[in-house]
Scaffold this active site. Structure first.
Site, mmCIF file in Angstrom:
data_model
loop_
_atom_site.group_PDB
_atom_site.id
_atom_site.type_symbol
_atom_site.label_atom_id
_atom_site.label_comp_id
_atom_site.label_asym_id
_atom_site.label_seq_id
_atom_site.Cartn_x
_atom_site.Cartn_y
_atom_site.Cartn_z
ATOM 1 N N HIS A 28 25.938 19.582 2.440
ATOM 2 C CA HIS A 28 27.092 20.387 2.218
ATOM 3 C C HIS A 28 26.823 21.820 2.653
ATOM 4 C CE1 HIS A 28 30.730 20.898 -0.418
ATOM 5 N NE2 HIS A 28 30.618 22.337 0.170
ATOM 6 N N HIS B 262 28.855 18.772 -4.851
ATOM 7 C CA HIS B 262 28.601 19.766 -5.776
ATOM 8 C C HIS B 262 28.920 19.708 -7.207
ATOM 9 C CE1 HIS B 262 32.316 21.211 -4.891
ATOM 10 N NE2 HIS B 262 32.013 21.539 -3.726
ATOM 11 N N ASP C 2 25.885 23.590 -0.596
ATOM 12 C CA ASP C 2 27.053 24.624 -0.735
ATOM 13 C C ASP C 2 26.847 25.987 -0.629
ATOM 14 O OD1 ASP C 2 29.895 24.802 -1.047
ATOM 15 O OD2 ASP C 2 29.888 25.177 -3.152
ATOM 16 N N HIS D 22 28.805 25.679 4.219
ATOM 17 C CA HIS D 22 29.686 26.469 5.069
ATOM 18 C C HIS D 22 29.159 27.469 5.909
ATOM 19 C CE1 HIS D 22 32.678 25.257 2.076
ATOM 20 N NE2 HIS D 22 31.564 25.257 1.211
ATOM 21 N N LEU D 23 29.408 27.346 7.313
ATOM 22 C CA LEU D 23 28.700 28.228 8.197
ATOM 23 C C LEU D 23 29.777 29.197 8.583
ATOM 24 C CD1 LEU D 23 26.380 25.564 10.359
ATOM 25 C CD2 LEU D 23 25.653 26.985 8.641
ATOM 26 N N ARG D 24 30.744 29.153 8.275
ATOM 27 C CA ARG D 24 31.796 30.146 8.711
ATOM 28 C C ARG D 24 32.080 30.006 10.381
ATOM 29 N NH1 ARG D 24 33.402 29.551 3.888
ATOM 30 N NH2 ARG D 24 32.450 31.147 2.075
ATOM 31 N N HIS E 159 36.007 17.768 -2.971
ATOM 32 C CA HIS E 159 35.743 18.750 -3.974
ATOM 33 C C HIS E 159 36.348 18.407 -5.196
ATOM 34 C CE1 HIS E 159 35.618 23.305 -4.842
ATOM 35 N NE2 HIS E 159 36.401 22.791 -5.992
ATOM 36 N N LYS F 77 36.638 16.027 4.452
ATOM 37 C CA LYS F 77 36.534 16.670 3.188
ATOM 38 C C LYS F 77 38.026 16.608 2.561
ATOM 39 C CE LYS F 77 35.074 19.441 0.330
ATOM 40 N NZ LYS F 77 33.917 20.196 -0.043
HETATM 41 C C1 NCD Z 1 33.458 27.693 -0.902
HETATM 42 C C2 NCD Z 1 33.843 28.702 0.165
HETATM 43 O O1 NCD Z 1 33.643 29.697 -0.111
HETATM 44 O O2 NCD Z 1 34.262 28.108 1.250
HETATM 45 N N1 NCD Z 1 33.176 28.172 -2.162
HETATM 46 C C3 NCD Z 1 32.578 27.817 -3.380
HETATM 47 O O3 NCD Z 1 32.375 28.888 -4.375
HETATM 48 N N2 NCD Z 1 31.756 26.870 -3.293
HETATM 49 C C4 NCD Z 1 34.381 26.649 -0.916
HETATM 50 C C5 NCD Z 1 34.031 25.343 -1.649
HETATM 51 O O4 NCD Z 1 33.053 24.793 -1.387
HETATM 52 O O5 NCD Z 1 34.558 25.216 -3.019
HETATM 53 ZN ZN ZN Z 2 31.679 23.757 -0.671
#
Ligand code: NCD
Ligand code: ZN
Length: 344
Positions: free
Chosen positions: A13, A173, A246, A15-17, A135, A98
């Protein structure tokens, strides 16, 4: 113990943006992990296989590391069709859908308003074996932010499982003892990821000496008793629990704001932080199962064959990392000393 060798881990899990941020953070993940499940909450979200193909190309360009394999996810919406699920399954590189409840977290406004609207897609997922990553928080304003996960279990997850008993679900998470207990009491089609922040920090960390926006993420950090339950679950070696950082980077300005974004960036030292948590539990021998075995086993993928070595060498995590835009990114444990270092 001075050195620890484990099978190269995967991050289930992250986030690579996109754009500048992608270019900066993706190499951190690729350096540590063999594979990563990449979240689709871009703006606009990655809702189709076509968009995922384009995104995976941008990731591969950004990491410039042949050893690393990004595994993609699609963002489930009220309109996701069964046909899109079949396409995803056939694509071989899309590994999951997701579920963000609408409004639950960063970039989730396109999320699902009522899970029953997704029945056709969910039936196709149950049929094809493509997992649903959830989520697990309700967003109703009357629910206390610290209770969102528990209420989600009762109001959304249990009914969902009853309607689709064979659907593979990853409860992402997890942050509470309730979630641990729930996962342990379900069938083997239900797994869970655990982040480094929920293993190392409790909710006091958000308020230590003042408001600490860099310790704010969603689901929000919980009480110490919940952290203990997560530590026990992660270090038990139980096959249902596996690594998902995460890691969720935001620029310093977007965190240190009157309405700061949720998300903690941890990819710079993820495996080291997990090692720190496992060491505190005297359970370094269980790190490999959590970090390298349980995830691929759940997804039905092969385990990695190469290894990595961690060394017990203290180093100081930078205060921030510069971005090309001139902005900065503040990492988890900024300015703190960590005792483990990934050396190869
Ligand atoms: C994540 C994000 O910034 O994309 N933020 C976070 O607090 N974990 C989104 C998410 O997974 O809830
Ligand atoms: Zn996340």
């Amino acid at each position: 113990m001075k050195q620890l060798q484990i099978t190269r881990p995967d991050d289930w899990h992250v986030h690579l943006r996109d754009n500048d941020m992608l270019n900066h953070v993706a190499p951190f993940t690729a350096q540590q992990f063999a594979r990563a499940i990449v979240m689709p909450n871009l703006q606009p979200p990655v809702t189709t296989v076509k968009l995922a193909v384009e995104y995976v190309d941008r990731i591969i360009n950004a990491v410039n590391n042949d050893r690393f394999e990004p595994l993609m996810t699609l963002y489930l919406t009220d309109d996701t069709s069964a046909e899109e699920i079949i396409l995803a399954e056939k694509s071989c590189f899309v590994k999951a859908l997701k579920l963000y409840p609408a409004g639950a977290t960063t970039n989730s406004s396109a999320g699902v308003t009522d899970i029953r609207k997704c029945d056709a897609a969910l039936a196709a997922m149950e049929e094809t074996g493509l997992p649903l990553l959830v989520h697990g928080e309700v967003t109703a304003p009357e629910v206390d932010v610290f209770d969102r996960e528990k209420v989600f279990i009762d109001q959304v997850l249990m009914p969902l499982m009853n309607r689709f008993p064979k659907l593979k679900i990853v409860f992402e998470h997890i942050t509470t003892a309730d979630a641990v207990e729930f996962v342990l009491n379900t069938g083997l089609n239900i797994g869970a990821t655990i982040t480094p922040q929920h293993l190392l920090l409790n909710r006091n960390a958000i308020f230590k000496g003042g408001l600490r926006p860099h310790n704010y993420c969603l689901p929000v950090l919980k009480r110490e008793q919940h952290r203990q339950a997560l530590l026990h679950a992660a270090t038990s070696g139980h096959r249902k629990f596996f690594l998902g950082t995460d890691s969720a980077p935001h620029t310093r300005d977007n965190k240190e704001s009157g309405c700061g974004c949720a998300g903690i960036f941890s990819a710079h030292a993820a495996i080291e932080m997990y090692a720190t948590a496992f060491e505190q539990q005297n359970a370094l021998d269980k790190l490999e199962a959590f970090a390298s075995f349980n995830g691929p086993d759940f997804y039905g993928l092969s385990r990695n064959t190469e290894t990595v070595t961690l060394e017990r060498t203290p180093w100081v995590i930078p205060d921030d990392y510069p971005l090309a835009s001139g902005e900065t990114l503040v990492p988890m444990m900024a300015g703190e000393t960590i005792n483990w270092k990934l050396i190869q």
